[in-house]
Design a protein around this motif. Structure first.
Motif, PDB file in Angstrom:
ATOM      1  N   ILE A 143      44.962  74.016  38.613  1.00 18.04           N
ATOM      2  CA  ILE A 143      46.010  73.265  37.914  1.00 18.04           C
ATOM      3  C   ILE A 143      45.444  71.934  37.422  1.00 18.04           C
ATOM      4  O   ILE A 143      45.742  71.489  36.302  1.00 18.04           O
ATOM      5  CB  ILE A 143      47.218  73.047  38.841  1.00 18.04           C
ATOM      6  N   MET A 186      54.649  72.070  37.147  1.00 17.33           N
ATOM      7  CA  MET A 186      54.134  71.469  38.377  1.00 17.33           C
ATOM      8  C   MET A 186      55.329  71.168  39.267  1.00 17.33           C
ATOM      9  O   MET A 186      56.210  70.379  38.916  1.00 17.33           O
ATOM     10  CB  MET A 186      53.339  70.193  38.061  1.00 17.33           C
ATOM     11  N   TRP A 187      55.361  71.823  40.393  1.00 15.49           N
ATOM     12  CA  TRP A 187      56.484  71.733  41.312  1.00 15.49           C
ATOM     13  C   TRP A 187      56.627  70.323  41.861  1.00 15.49           C
ATOM     14  O   TRP A 187      55.612  69.731  42.225  1.00 15.49           O
ATOM     15  CB  TRP A 187      56.241  72.726  42.471  1.00 15.49           C
ATOM     16  N   HIS A 235      53.002  76.021  41.665  1.00 12.17           N
ATOM     17  CA  HIS A 235      52.670  75.526  40.329  1.00 12.17           C
ATOM     18  C   HIS A 235      52.202  76.717  39.475  1.00 12.17           C
ATOM     19  O   HIS A 235      51.851  77.776  40.002  1.00 12.17           O
ATOM     20  CB  HIS A 235      51.515  74.522  40.356  1.00 12.17           C
TER      21      HIS A 235
END
Length: 436
Positions: free
Chosen positions: A188, A313-314, A258
């Motif tokens: 990520i 993106m959490w 994510h």
């Protein structure tokens, strides 16, 4: 006239159960119960365990607050915060709540200031959220006022941990949240650094809209390439996302929370779709053409195989890179049946005027009134309406069954399954036992 607002204003009591009754179906990977989207008790627990838990929440771009005293009013979950650059150029994030009586002392969306003053009783705070002034602290003629042991240092705002990466600002309530890069995970970070390489950003504008749906539906929407090929005429007609092109739906390997959905548009403006696929895609039309084909010009500006990458993106950030239009979207939960989406569109400081005009023109792909955003917003509204009052109570996610996490085909729900496996663990939700 169809009174949709009157209908969706009511949630069937059965869809709003207490936590003790929230038990996930036994076939957990392939089912999502309706109460995930409609229970007030679940929503309250999400605020505590997710948004105030061990997560990094996106709050701002540094380009929004470049100078000392610059501030932005924002949110972490549903909690109002202030993001501000102090005299020493550090960035602080603190709750927008006066320690005295709880008033939100910052009311403007952006600005520059030397201090924050509560409008109610004019308690004042410095640029790091520390209490610095209390009117009539010692009373009048030594009568009244605060007790002798009152200390300003003990009555500042609730201050959050802050981390930044290449001009993007995050905040967390928890001392246990790992460093930002570890939280993001390696793959990520690599994709995040494509648009956020360290080049100085230029803010191009804002959009803001409320969606009558649960906040998690937007995460699902960007882990769901299936809908993209069927709902969005623009994507399929103009070859941005059609079956057969190079694409990936990625879930982070560590948690599955994510992810990103990426594709590489062929050089042709219009898509070539096989006859068999056309029959499956009612949204496809050979007759649709652009009057201004500059709209789909693609200037290759990154060392990336993808012409589009929609990253989640959490728990609250979407990084949008679709051709040459770029932006961040912040998910702000607003109760179980509503969310606010705040869009910030950007380019780079060294963009030519022509490139800025191109980004703005292409920005019409997205946004609450863009070709794609409008369709997503309406579809998610229909989903929330459907589950709030129906007699059945389950959602089926069996596409690409047996797979979980990253998928290299577009007819898959494997990333949605990985997200909810992580979600159940964080929320400590029990799964029903399988029948003997």
């Amino acid at each position: 006239m169809y009174q949709s607002q009157a209908v969706i204003g009511i949630t069937n009591a059965r869809k709003n159960p207490p936590l003790a009754q929230c038990v996930w179906p036994a076939d957990a990977l392939n089912n999502i119960p309706d109460w995930v989207y409609t229970s007030q008790a679940i929503y309250d627990q999400e605020i505590e365990r997710i948004f105030r838990g061990e997560t990094w929440n996106f709050v701002a771009l540094e380009a929004e607050i470049p100078n000392p005293g610059d501030y932005k009013r924002g949110y972490v979950g549903a909690t109002a915060v202030v993001i501000v650059r102090a005299e020493d150029h550090t960035i602080s994030v603190f709750e927008n709540r006066c320690a005295h009586r709880g008033a939100e002392f910052c009311r403007a969306s952006h600005g520059n200031t030397k201090e924050f003053v509560c409008p109610y009783h004019q308690w004042s705070y410095d640029l790091k959220g520390n209490l610095q002034g209390v009117p009539f602290k010692r009373g009048i003629n030594k009568v009244g006022g605060m007790p002798p042991d009152f200390r300003n240092a003990e009555h500042g705002t609730r201050q959050l941990r802050v981390a930044t990466r290449n001009g993007v600002v995050f905040a967390t309530y928890s001392d246990k949240t790992p460093p930002l890069e570890a939280y993001m995970t390696k793959e990520i970070v690599e994709e995040f650094d494509v648009p956020f390489s360290g080049k100085k950003l230029k803010i191009l504008g804002y959009c803001r809209n409320e969606l009558p749906c649960n906040w998690k539906m937007y995460h699902e929407n960007l882990k769901d390439p299936y809908h993209a090929t069927l709902l969005h005429s623009f994507l399929v007609v103009f070859g941005l996302l059609v079956p057969g092109i190079k694409s990936i739906v990625f879930a982070d390997k560590e948690h599955g929370r994510h992810g990103y959905m990426a594709s590489a548009k062929p050089d042709e403006i219009y898509a070539t779709v096989a006859a068999d696929d056309k029959a499956e895609m009612r949204s496809f039309s050979d007759s649709l053409r652009l009057r201004d084909e500059r709209f789909l010009d693609y200037v290759r500006e990154f060392d990336s195989p993808w012409s589009a990458n929609m990253m989640t993106m959490w728990p609250n950030l979407i990084v949008q890179r679709q051709m040459n239009t770029m932006g961040v979207r912040q998910i702000i939960p607003n109760g179980p049946n509503s969310m606010v989406m705040q869009w910030t569109m950007f380019g780079y400081e060294d963009d030519t005027p022509e490139m800025t005009r191109h980004r703005l023109r292409q920005g019409n792909l997205m946004g609450p009134s863009g070709f794609l955003g409008l369709e997503d917003n309406e579809a998610l509204k229909f989903v929330q309406e459907g589950i709030r009052n129906s007699s059945t109570d389950n959602n089926v996610v069996k596409l690409d069954a047996g797979h979980q996490g990253t998928a290299r085909n577009l007819i898959s729900e494997s990333c949605i399954r990985s997200l909810y496996q992580y979600y159940r663990e964080v929320m400590d939700i029990r799964v029903a036992e399988k029948a003997a």
